[in-house]
Design a protein around this motif. Structure first.
Motif, PDB file in Angstrom:
ATOM      1  N   ILE A 146      -4.244   3.246   5.840  1.00 43.88           N
ATOM      2  CA  ILE A 146      -5.096   2.697   4.656  1.00 43.88           C
ATOM      3  C   ILE A 146      -4.389   3.201   3.378  1.00 43.88           C
ATOM      4  O   ILE A 146      -4.096   4.291   3.275  1.00 43.88           O
ATOM      5  N   SER A 147      -4.326   2.376   2.493  1.00 38.32           N
ATOM      6  CA  SER A 147      -3.878   2.557   1.145  1.00 38.32           C
ATOM      7  C   SER A 147      -5.111   2.710   0.283  1.00 38.32           C
ATOM      8  O   SER A 147      -5.539   1.540  -0.109  1.00 38.32           O
ATOM      9  N   ARG A 148      -5.426   3.805  -0.200  1.00 34.19           N
ATOM     10  CA  ARG A 148      -6.641   3.755  -1.102  1.00 34.19           C
ATOM     11  C   ARG A 148      -6.302   3.174  -2.800  1.00 34.19           C
ATOM     12  O   ARG A 148      -7.096   2.724  -3.328  1.00 34.19           O
ATOM     13  N   PRO A 149      -5.004   3.777  -3.069  1.00 36.46           N
ATOM     14  CA  PRO A 149      -4.504   3.059  -4.164  1.00 36.46           C
ATOM     15  C   PRO A 149      -4.514   1.461  -4.373  1.00 36.46           C
ATOM     16  O   PRO A 149      -5.203   0.818  -5.180  1.00 36.46           O
ATOM     17  N   HIS A 150      -4.191   0.871  -3.280  1.00 38.09           N
ATOM     18  CA  HIS A 150      -4.297  -0.411  -3.225  1.00 38.09           C
ATOM     19  C   HIS A 150      -5.917  -1.177  -3.318  1.00 38.09           C
ATOM     20  O   HIS A 150      -6.018  -1.962  -3.914  1.00 38.09           O
ATOM     21  N   LEU A 151      -6.544  -0.427  -2.476  1.00 40.07           N
ATOM     22  CA  LEU A 151      -8.201  -0.828  -2.566  1.00 40.07           C
ATOM     23  C   LEU A 151      -8.465  -0.596  -3.946  1.00 40.07           C
ATOM     24  O   LEU A 151      -9.431  -1.593  -4.564  1.00 40.07           O
ATOM     25  N   ALA A 172      -0.607  11.083   5.068  1.00 36.42           N
ATOM     26  CA  ALA A 172      -1.779  11.384   4.474  1.00 36.42           C
ATOM     27  C   ALA A 172      -2.864  10.409   4.542  1.00 36.42           C
ATOM     28  O   ALA A 172      -2.580   9.204   4.378  1.00 36.42           O
ATOM     29  N   PRO A 173      -3.958  10.653   5.170  1.00 40.72           N
ATOM     30  CA  PRO A 173      -5.027   9.704   5.291  1.00 40.72           C
ATOM     31  C   PRO A 173      -5.283   8.855   3.793  1.00 40.72           C
ATOM     32  O   PRO A 173      -5.240   9.598   2.900  1.00 40.72           O
ATOM     33  N   GLY A 174      -5.173   7.804   3.997  1.00 35.71           N
ATOM     34  CA  GLY A 174      -5.502   6.963   2.576  1.00 35.71           C
ATOM     35  C   GLY A 174      -4.332   6.805   1.780  1.00 35.71           C
ATOM     36  O   GLY A 174      -4.379   5.958   0.721  1.00 35.71           O
ATOM     37  N   CYS A 175      -3.008   7.260   2.317  1.00 37.41           N
ATOM     38  CA  CYS A 175      -1.944   7.155   1.527  1.00 37.41           C
ATOM     39  C   CYS A 175      -0.722   6.264   2.266  1.00 37.41           C
ATOM     40  O   CYS A 175       0.488   6.680   1.795  1.00 37.41           O
ATOM     41  N   TYR A 176      -1.011   5.539   2.959  1.00 40.71           N
ATOM     42  CA  TYR A 176       0.021   4.793   3.460  1.00 40.71           C
ATOM     43  C   TYR A 176       0.123   3.488   2.866  1.00 40.71           C
ATOM     44  O   TYR A 176      -0.252   2.969   1.911  1.00 40.71           O
ATOM     45  N   ALA A 177       1.198   2.852   3.132  1.00 33.74           N
ATOM     46  CA  ALA A 177       1.790   1.578   2.279  1.00 33.74           C
ATOM     47  C   ALA A 177       0.613   0.307   2.600  1.00 33.74           C
ATOM     48  O   ALA A 177       0.149   0.348   3.816  1.00 33.74           O
ATOM     49  N   PRO A 178       0.234  -0.187   1.605  1.00 32.33           N
ATOM     50  CA  PRO A 178      -0.654  -1.405   1.845  1.00 32.33           C
ATOM     51  C   PRO A 178      -0.287  -2.404   2.847  1.00 32.33           C
ATOM     52  O   PRO A 178       0.977  -2.771   2.652  1.00 32.33           O
ATOM     53  N   SER A 205       3.256   3.981  15.458  1.00 38.63           N
ATOM     54  CA  SER A 205       3.846   4.835  16.654  1.00 38.63           C
ATOM     55  C   SER A 205       5.446   5.260  16.505  1.00 38.63           C
ATOM     56  O   SER A 205       6.198   4.524  16.131  1.00 38.63           O
ATOM     57  N   THR A 206       5.593   6.479  16.481  1.00 39.65           N
ATOM     58  CA  THR A 206       7.214   6.806  16.417  1.00 39.65           C
ATOM     59  C   THR A 206       7.718   6.424  17.881  1.00 39.65           C
ATOM     60  O   THR A 206       9.001   6.185  17.852  1.00 39.65           O
ATOM     61  N   SER A 207       7.000   5.956  18.808  1.00 41.38           N
ATOM     62  CA  SER A 207       7.511   5.384  19.908  1.00 41.38           C
ATOM     63  C   SER A 207       8.154   3.956  19.651  1.00 41.38           C
ATOM     64  O   SER A 207       8.996   3.511  20.660  1.00 41.38           O
ATOM     65  N   GLN A 208       7.635   3.245  18.782  1.00 38.83           N
ATOM     66  CA  GLN A 208       8.104   2.106  18.233  1.00 38.83           C
ATOM     67  C   GLN A 208       8.978   2.197  17.027  1.00 38.83           C
ATOM     68  O   GLN A 208       9.176   1.212  16.362  1.00 38.83           O
ATOM     69  N   GLY A 209       9.515   2.999  16.695  1.00 40.98           N
ATOM     70  CA  GLY A 209      10.412   3.411  15.442  1.00 40.98           C
ATOM     71  C   GLY A 209       9.451   3.106  14.129  1.00 40.98           C
ATOM     72  O   GLY A 209      10.215   2.867  13.288  1.00 40.98           O
ATOM     73  N   GLY A 210       8.171   3.445  14.285  1.00 40.34           N
ATOM     74  CA  GLY A 210       7.424   3.426  12.916  1.00 40.34           C
ATOM     75  C   GLY A 210       7.086   1.959  12.512  1.00 40.34           C
ATOM     76  O   GLY A 210       6.690   1.993  11.409  1.00 40.34           O
ATOM     77  N   SER A 211       7.102   0.888  13.441  1.00 43.19           N
ATOM     78  CA  SER A 211       6.870  -0.492  13.190  1.00 43.19           C
ATOM     79  C   SER A 211       5.533  -0.596  12.668  1.00 43.19           C
ATOM     80  O   SER A 211       4.813  -0.019  13.217  1.00 43.19           O
ATOM     81  N   PRO A 212       5.169  -1.307  11.479  1.00 46.47           N
ATOM     82  CA  PRO A 212       3.962  -1.486  10.973  1.00 46.47           C
ATOM     83  C   PRO A 212       3.190  -2.632  11.869  1.00 46.47           C
ATOM     84  O   PRO A 212       2.191  -2.830  11.470  1.00 46.47           O
ATOM     85  N   ALA A 213       3.846  -3.076  12.868  1.00 46.86           N
ATOM     86  CA  ALA A 213       3.426  -4.127  13.589  1.00 46.86           C
ATOM     87  C   ALA A 213       2.723  -3.991  15.084  1.00 46.86           C
ATOM     88  O   ALA A 213       2.292  -4.705  15.504  1.00 46.86           O
ATOM     89  N   ALA A 362      -3.868  -7.300   0.726  1.00 43.21           N
ATOM     90  CA  ALA A 362      -2.914  -6.561   1.532  1.00 43.21           C
ATOM     91  C   ALA A 362      -1.751  -6.904   2.142  1.00 43.21           C
ATOM     92  O   ALA A 362      -0.663  -6.266   2.255  1.00 43.21           O
ATOM     93  N   LEU A 363      -1.950  -8.262   2.605  1.00 40.85           N
ATOM     94  CA  LEU A 363      -0.645  -8.831   3.022  1.00 40.85           C
ATOM     95  C   LEU A 363       0.103  -9.543   2.141  1.00 40.85           C
ATOM     96  O   LEU A 363       1.187 -10.163   2.592  1.00 40.85           O
ATOM     97  N   GLY A 364       0.089  -9.533   0.799  1.00 37.14           N
ATOM     98  CA  GLY A 364       0.900 -10.242  -0.327  1.00 37.14           C
ATOM     99  C   GLY A 364       0.020 -11.126  -0.956  1.00 37.14           C
ATOM    100  O   GLY A 364      -1.028 -11.669  -0.756  1.00 37.14           O
ATOM    101  N   PRO A 365       0.324 -11.261  -2.234  1.00 37.08           N
ATOM    102  CA  PRO A 365      -0.604 -12.074  -3.232  1.00 37.08           C
ATOM    103  C   PRO A 365      -0.666 -13.446  -2.679  1.00 37.08           C
ATOM    104  O   PRO A 365       0.166 -14.084  -2.053  1.00 37.08           O
ATOM    105  N   GLY A 366      -1.908 -13.898  -2.822  1.00 39.30           N
ATOM    106  CA  GLY A 366      -2.113 -15.179  -2.353  1.00 39.30           C
ATOM    107  C   GLY A 366      -2.555 -15.384  -0.740  1.00 39.30           C
ATOM    108  O   GLY A 366      -2.638 -16.404  -0.383  1.00 39.30           O
TER     109      GLY A 366
END
Length: 436
Positions: A146-151, A172-178, A205-213, A362-366
């Motif tokens: 979760i990105s608290r700044p984006h929220l 850190a909780p709340g400090c991830y990329a939106p 997961s580090t097992s997936q190379g940190g993929s966001p998907a 969070a997935l992009g403008p619009g």
């Protein structure tokens, strides 16, 4: 020789019990030799062993604790030159540890509606007037972080408890990329704006190379074990816990083949399906997205399959499985349809909720909050709102589910329907039913 990641189930022993007891204190690594590990296996010593309960156990039963558990799940890699590993190696049960992915939907249609439309559909102003706003309720978001700044930039004040979290990759909780997890957090706070978020970035997961998907199922298993430990604690900083899961498998080929006893998608005895049941017996409300393999606009990863695509814990008897509808109340074309995969629950999904609306950005403008990925946390927020004044000690999750089903806007007057389950959730009507 092929190296394959798996989950092994080993008998209880001090080498597994001791790190398991250190789960909540920052330890948990396996430091002593594990007895009974099969040949050609390499146990991941950084993975905290997970005690597995028997299916019939109830909260408070001794064998839910590491000291009394008879068996533990561990993560390992094995050398395997066959198409699939044997069901057991050296007498040790072998279970799959498949890749898991989140459920957004891109390119199916333009956004339909806005947050304001969803608030109107759910009766959020009236819920607030009844003091049903999520106060005192925790919502665990199992996702990409979760990105608290984006929220905050979207006008949402999010309370995040940094003490109750687990991550496979640090941060850190709340400090991830939106991204997707921020979308889910935003959607959960629509109906329950004062709920406290618990940030579980299992898809990093580090097992997936940190993929966001994508992540791996064993990381979800670890996160659920952490929540079980939280519920076992003598004191908790919340009155109720709701868990939202907008992820799963897109195709059964991601798993072991049909007939393998260690398969996940249709196997109630897989360690992850077992721990979902364990957590539910602590009166935790658990919601899973139905998936995005619906006829009309299936995700390409569905490989053209649109039948029996609600799989694994997404079709578990102890969870609310959520399909997606637009702000106009029509099934979103991507929303997976029932029935559930044979071996799990047939009548899935259970309920439907709103998706594909302009919300978090969070997935992009619009870009809309989309997929059954958005429908699930939107519904979780409805559950959290009701839990504000109807805690889990007063009403069991299955009884709340029954009330939500009874009050849903029906797609099929005669009962369950493969598109939207028992209908579209109407939290205000359920609140009135419960006298809130």
């Amino acid at each position: 020789m092929v190296e394959r990641r798996v989950i092994l189930v080993l008998p209880a022993q001090d080498a597994l019990i001791e790190p398991s007891m250190m789960r909540m204190t920052g330890g948990g690594r396996i430091t002593n030799r594990v007895i009974g590990a099969p040949p050609r296996s390499d146990i991941d010593t950084s993975f905290t062993p997970i005690p597995l309960a028997d299916a019939e156990l109830i909260p408070g039963a001794g064998s839910l604790s590491p000291r009394a558990a008879q068996r533990f799940a561990v993560r390992a890699t094995i050398d395997d030159d066959a198409t699939m590993p044997s069901s057991t190696i050296g007498g040790v049960p072998v279970f799959s540890d498949p890749v898991i992915a989140h459920f957004p939907a891109h390119g199916c249609a333009a956004p339909i509606g806005t947050r304001a439309d969803i608030e109107t559909q759910l009766g959020v102003p009236s819920l607030a007037a009844r003091r049903l706003d999520g106060s005192g309720v925790a919502v665990a978001v199992m996702d990409t972080g979760i990105s608290r700044p984006h929220l905050a930039a979207q006008g949402v004040t999010a309370a995040i408890d940094p003490t109750l979290t687990w991550s496979p990759a640090g941060g850190a909780p709340g400090c991830y990329a939106p991204d997707h997890g921020t979308m889910c957090a935003y959607d959960a706070l629509i109906a329950a704006p004062r709920a406290t978020l618990l940030d579980y970035p299992i898809l990093l997961s580090t097992s997936q190379g940190g993929s966001p998907a994508a992540g791996v199922l064993s990381d979800a298993l670890q996160a659920y074990a952490h929540l079980v430990a939280v519920m076992q604690a003598p004191k908790r900083p919340f009155t109720s816990l709701v868990v939202t899961n907008s992820w799963g498998l897109y195709h059964a080929s991601w798993d072991f083949p049909a007939g393998h006893s260690g398969r996940y998608v249709d196997n109630p005895n897989h360690p992850f399906n077992i721990i979902v049941g364990t957590l539910s017996r602590y009166r935790v409300d658990i919601l899973f997205a139905a998936g995005n393999c619906g006829s009309g606009c299936p995700d390409p990863r569905c490989q053209g399959v649109v039948n029996h695509t609600i799989m694994g814990a997404n079709a578990h008897p102890d969870v609310i499985t959520v399909a997606g509808v637009t702000a106009k109340g029509r099934r979103a074309g991507f929303s997976s349809q029932g029935p559930g995969i044979p071996g799990m629950v047939y009548a899935k999904p259970d309920l439907a909720c709103f998706t594909h609306y302009l919300g978090s950005r969070a997935l992009g403008p619009g870009e809309p909050d989309t997929g059954t990925s958005a429908a699930c946390p939107t519904a979780a927020g409805c559950v959290a709102a009701i839990r504000t004044r109807m805690p889990q000690t007063s009403l069991a999750p299955r009884d709340l589910t029954a009330a939500l089903v009874a009050d849903a806007r029906k797609h099929n007057p005669s009962g369950w329907h493969r598109d939207l389950g028992y209908g579209i959730v109407r939290p205000l009507r359920t609140a009135a039913r419960l006298g809130l």
